[in-house]
Scaffold this motif. Structure first.
Motif, PDB file in Angstrom:
ATOM      1  N   GLU A  96       0.899  -1.277   0.047  1.00  0.00           N
ATOM      2  CA  GLU A  96      -0.030  -0.117  -0.060  1.00  0.00           C
ATOM      3  C   GLU A  96       0.892   1.176  -0.081  1.00  0.00           C
ATOM      4  N   HIS A  97       1.963   1.147   0.769  1.00  0.00           N
ATOM      5  CA  HIS A  97       2.447   2.503   1.129  1.00  0.00           C
ATOM      6  C   HIS A  97       3.908   2.662   0.326  1.00  0.00           C
ATOM      7  N   ALA A  98       4.573   1.577  -0.079  1.00  0.00           N
ATOM      8  CA  ALA A  98       5.931   1.777  -0.994  1.00  0.00           C
ATOM      9  C   ALA A  98       5.519   0.817  -2.164  1.00  0.00           C
ATOM     10  N   PRO A  99       4.756   0.932  -3.061  1.00  0.00           N
ATOM     11  CA  PRO A  99       4.334   0.291  -4.177  1.00  0.00           C
ATOM     12  C   PRO A  99       5.561  -0.153  -5.252  1.00  0.00           C
ATOM     13  N   SER A 100       6.483   0.779  -5.136  1.00  0.00           N
ATOM     14  CA  SER A 100       7.609   0.515  -6.461  1.00  0.00           C
ATOM     15  C   SER A 100       8.913   0.453  -6.035  1.00  0.00           C
ATOM     16  N   VAL A 101       9.255  -0.131  -4.753  1.00  0.00           N
ATOM     17  CA  VAL A 101      10.560  -0.220  -4.205  1.00  0.00           C
ATOM     18  C   VAL A 101      10.701  -1.761  -4.132  1.00  0.00           C
ATOM     19  N   GLY A 102      12.218  -2.096  -4.354  1.00  0.00           N
ATOM     20  CA  GLY A 102      12.262  -3.566  -3.990  1.00  0.00           C
ATOM     21  C   GLY A 102      12.729  -3.879  -2.386  1.00  0.00           C
ATOM     22  N   PHE A 103      12.546  -5.034  -1.972  1.00  0.00           N
ATOM     23  CA  PHE A 103      12.851  -5.365  -0.783  1.00  0.00           C
ATOM     24  C   PHE A 103      13.455  -6.673  -0.621  1.00  0.00           C
ATOM     25  N   THR A 104      14.152  -7.070   0.577  1.00  0.00           N
ATOM     26  CA  THR A 104      14.668  -8.043   1.131  1.00  0.00           C
ATOM     27  C   THR A 104      14.416  -8.593   2.223  1.00  0.00           C
ATOM     28  N   ASP A 105      14.952  -9.735   2.861  1.00  0.00           N
ATOM     29  CA  ASP A 105      14.685 -10.067   4.445  1.00  0.00           C
ATOM     30  C   ASP A 105      16.013 -10.563   4.912  1.00  0.00           C
ATOM     31  N   VAL A 106      15.845 -10.835   6.219  1.00  0.00           N
ATOM     32  CA  VAL A 106      17.096 -11.604   6.971  1.00  0.00           C
ATOM     33  C   VAL A 106      16.671 -12.551   7.785  1.00  0.00           C
ATOM     34  N   THR A 107      15.353 -13.252   7.469  1.00  0.00           N
ATOM     35  CA  THR A 107      15.020 -14.372   8.200  1.00  0.00           C
ATOM     36  C   THR A 107      15.929 -15.708   7.836  1.00  0.00           C
ATOM     37  N   SER A 108      15.655 -16.769   8.728  1.00  0.00           N
ATOM     38  CA  SER A 108      16.539 -17.955   8.668  1.00  0.00           C
ATOM     39  C   SER A 108      15.880 -18.942   7.992  1.00  0.00           C
ATOM     40  N   VAL A 109      14.350 -18.528   7.438  1.00  0.00           N
ATOM     41  CA  VAL A 109      13.726 -19.651   6.364  1.00  0.00           C
ATOM     42  C   VAL A 109      13.573 -18.803   5.301  1.00  0.00           C
ATOM     43  N   LYS A 110      13.608 -19.473   4.130  1.00  0.00           N
ATOM     44  CA  LYS A 110      13.575 -18.904   2.938  1.00  0.00           C
ATOM     45  C   LYS A 110      12.222 -19.371   2.126  1.00  0.00           C
ATOM     46  N   LYS A 111      11.697 -20.355   1.935  1.00  0.00           N
ATOM     47  CA  LYS A 111      10.685 -20.755   1.132  1.00  0.00           C
ATOM     48  C   LYS A 111       9.524 -20.177   1.818  1.00  0.00           C
ATOM     49  N   GLU A 112       9.126 -20.188   3.036  1.00  0.00           N
ATOM     50  CA  GLU A 112       7.946 -19.743   3.791  1.00  0.00           C
ATOM     51  C   GLU A 112       7.817 -18.224   3.510  1.00  0.00           C
ATOM     52  N   VAL A 113       9.022 -17.636   3.106  1.00  0.00           N
ATOM     53  CA  VAL A 113       8.894 -15.945   3.062  1.00  0.00           C
ATOM     54  C   VAL A 113       8.680 -15.625   1.626  1.00  0.00           C
ATOM     55  N   HIS A 114       9.392 -16.632   0.671  1.00  0.00           N
ATOM     56  CA  HIS A 114       9.072 -16.572  -0.748  1.00  0.00           C
ATOM     57  C   HIS A 114       7.424 -16.542  -0.816  1.00  0.00           C
ATOM     58  N   ASP A 115       7.052 -17.819  -0.192  1.00  0.00           N
ATOM     59  CA  ASP A 115       5.602 -18.031  -0.610  1.00  0.00           C
ATOM     60  C   ASP A 115       4.856 -16.805  -0.078  1.00  0.00           C
ATOM     61  N   LEU A 116       5.037 -16.359   1.025  1.00  0.00           N
ATOM     62  CA  LEU A 116       4.204 -15.205   1.495  1.00  0.00           C
ATOM     63  C   LEU A 116       4.552 -14.133   0.530  1.00  0.00           C
ATOM     64  N   VAL A 117       5.503 -13.606   0.226  1.00  0.00           N
ATOM     65  CA  VAL A 117       5.508 -12.638  -0.904  1.00  0.00           C
ATOM     66  C   VAL A 117       4.948 -12.932  -2.237  1.00  0.00           C
TER      67      VAL A 117
END
Length: 342
Positions: A96-117
Motif C-alpha cells: 500500500e505505502h511503498a508500491p515501487s521499491v524493492g525489498f529483501t529480508d534477513v530471516t532464517s527460513v526462505k521458502k515460507e517467506v518466498h511463498d508469503l511474498v
C-alpha cells in the motif's frame, strides 16, 4: 507500480536502505551500514527500542506508514528484519505505502517467506536474504558493529530474470544487485541459492545444531551439580546456542519443519548406531569417530580452522541480466561459491 520508475544500468549505491525491525540482525545492519557511510533509516514497533536507537544517533521511527512512504519517496531498499509471523502484515503495508521499491529480508527460513511474498503479489521486487551470523542474545541491546564481517550472506535467485527487459525485470535485477552490494558493504560474502535448498542446508548446519544443543544442555543438567561443575570446554562449546532465547529457537525450527525432520532422522540414525556400537562389548564407534573427524576437516578446509580465518571458497563473478547468468548462479550454488558483481 509508479509510472516514473527509472533505473540506470549500473547498480546505485547512493540510494538509502530502510530497515524494518531493529532486533539483533536489523540493529547490527543499521549500525554497520551507517558506519560505512550508507544512508540508512529504520522502524521498530517498540517505542523503547526506537528511543534507545535514537539516543545512539540513528534515524528511526515507530511510525510504519511514515517510514514506508519515505522509502517509496527516496527509492530505498527495504529490509525486513521482523519475525516470520509478522511478515504478512508488513507485506500488506509495503504493497500500500511503498508500491515501487524493492525489498529483501534477513530471516532464517526462505521458502515460507518466498511463498508469503508470492501470495501478496510482490514477487517481481523481492530478493530473499539470510546473513549466516548471530549471537545467543537478541534485541537492539545485543546489536553491535562488525557482526557480519567474514560471514556468508545468502541471496536467493528464485525470481531471477535472464535479462533486464521490462520494468519488472529491471526492478528485480536492481534489487538483487543492491542486496549483494549491501552484504559486501558490511563485510559479508554473498552466496546464491534458491529458497528450498537454503532451507534444506540450514536445517543441517543451523537448526539441527540448536536442537542438539538443547538436548545436550538438558542431558548435562540431569546429571546434577557435579556434572555441571565438571563441565568444561566441550560442553560449553556444544551447548552455546542453547543460550539463545527459546522463542527464537522455536521460530527457527518450527518454520522449517520438513527439512529439519529429514536432518533429525539422519542424525537419529547415526546416534542409534552409536548406541548399538557402544552397548555391544565386541563393537566400537571407530567408524563414527573417523567419519566425524573427516567431516570436520572438510569444513575447516572451506571455512578456516579458527573463527576469523580467511575462507577457502570459490569466487564467481557475474553480470546480472547477462546471457546465461542464471546458469552461473546455479553453478555457484552447486559449489557453495561466493559471488561478486562486475
Amino acid at each position: 507500480m509508479s509510472s516514473d520508475f527509472h533505473l540506470s544500468t549500473a547498480p546505485q549505491v547512493d540510494r538509502p536502505v530502510c530497515i524494518l525491525g531493529l532486533g539483533l540482525i536489523g540493529g547490527c545492519l543499521l549500525r554497520d551500514l551507517s558506519s560505512v557511510g550508507w544512508e540508512v533509516f529504520g522502524w521498530n514497533r517498540s517505542e523503547s527500542t526506537v528511543r534507545a536507537a535514537k539516543r545512539s544517533g540513528f534515524d528511526v521511527t515507530a511510525d510504519l506508514i511514515e517510514v514506508l512512504q519515505r522509502a517509496e519517496e527516496e527509492g530505498a531498499l527495504i529490509v525486513l528484519g521482523v519475525p516470520v509471523p509478522g511478515i504478512p502484515a508488513i507485506l500488506d503495508a509495503i504493497a500500500e505505502h511503498a508500491p515501487s521499491v524493492g525489498f529483501t529480508d534477513v530471516t532464517s527460513v526462505k521458502k515460507e517467506v518466498h511463498d508469503l511474498v508470492e501470495e501478496h503479489g510482490l514477487t517481481e521486487r523481492f530478493v530473499g536474504g539470510h546473513p549466516m551470523a548471530g549471537t545467543a542474545n537478541s534485541g537492539w541491546g545485543a546489536s553491535m558493529k562488525g557482526l557480519f564481517r567474514g560471514a556468508v550472506w545468502v541471496v536467493t535467485y528464485d525470481n531471477a530474470v535472464e535479462n533486464g527487459q521490462g520494468e519488472h525485470a529491471q526492478l528485480w535485477l536492481d534489487t538483487w544487485k543492491r542486496v549483494v552490494l549491501m552484504a559486501e558493504a558490511v563485510g559479508a560474502s554473498a552466496v546464491p541459492t534458491v529458497a528450498r535448498r537454503h532451507d534444506a542446508a540450514v536445517a543441517r548446519i543451523s537448526h539441527l545444531p540448536h536442537v542438539l544443543a538443547e538436548v545436550l544442555a538438558v542431558t548435562g543438567d540431569i546429571g546434577g551439580p557435579l556434572s555441571l561443575t565438571l563441565a568444561a570446554g566441550s560442553f560449553r562449546d556444544a551447548t552455546r546456542v542453547a543460550g539463545t532465547e527459546p522463542e527464537l529457537v522455536r521460530a527457527m525450527c518450527e518454520n522449517n519443519r520438513d527439512a529439519l525432520v529429514t536432518a533429525l532422522d539422519e542424525a537419529l540414525e547415526l546416534l542409534n548406531q552409536a548406541r548399538a556400537d557402544i552397548a555391544a562389548p565386541d563393537s566400537d564407534i571407530r567408524r563414527l569417530a573417523d567419519e566425524g573427524h573427516a567431516s570436520r576437516l572438510r569444513f575447516e578446509a572451506r571455512a578456516g580452522r579458527r573463527a576469523g580465518d580467511a575462507p577457502q571458497r570459490p569466487i564467481i563473478r557475474v553480470q546480472p541480466g547477462a546471457r546465461k547468468w542464471v546458469d552461473q548462479l546455479r553453478s555457484a550454488e552447486s559449489m557453495g561459491a561466493q559471488i561478486g558483481i562486475f
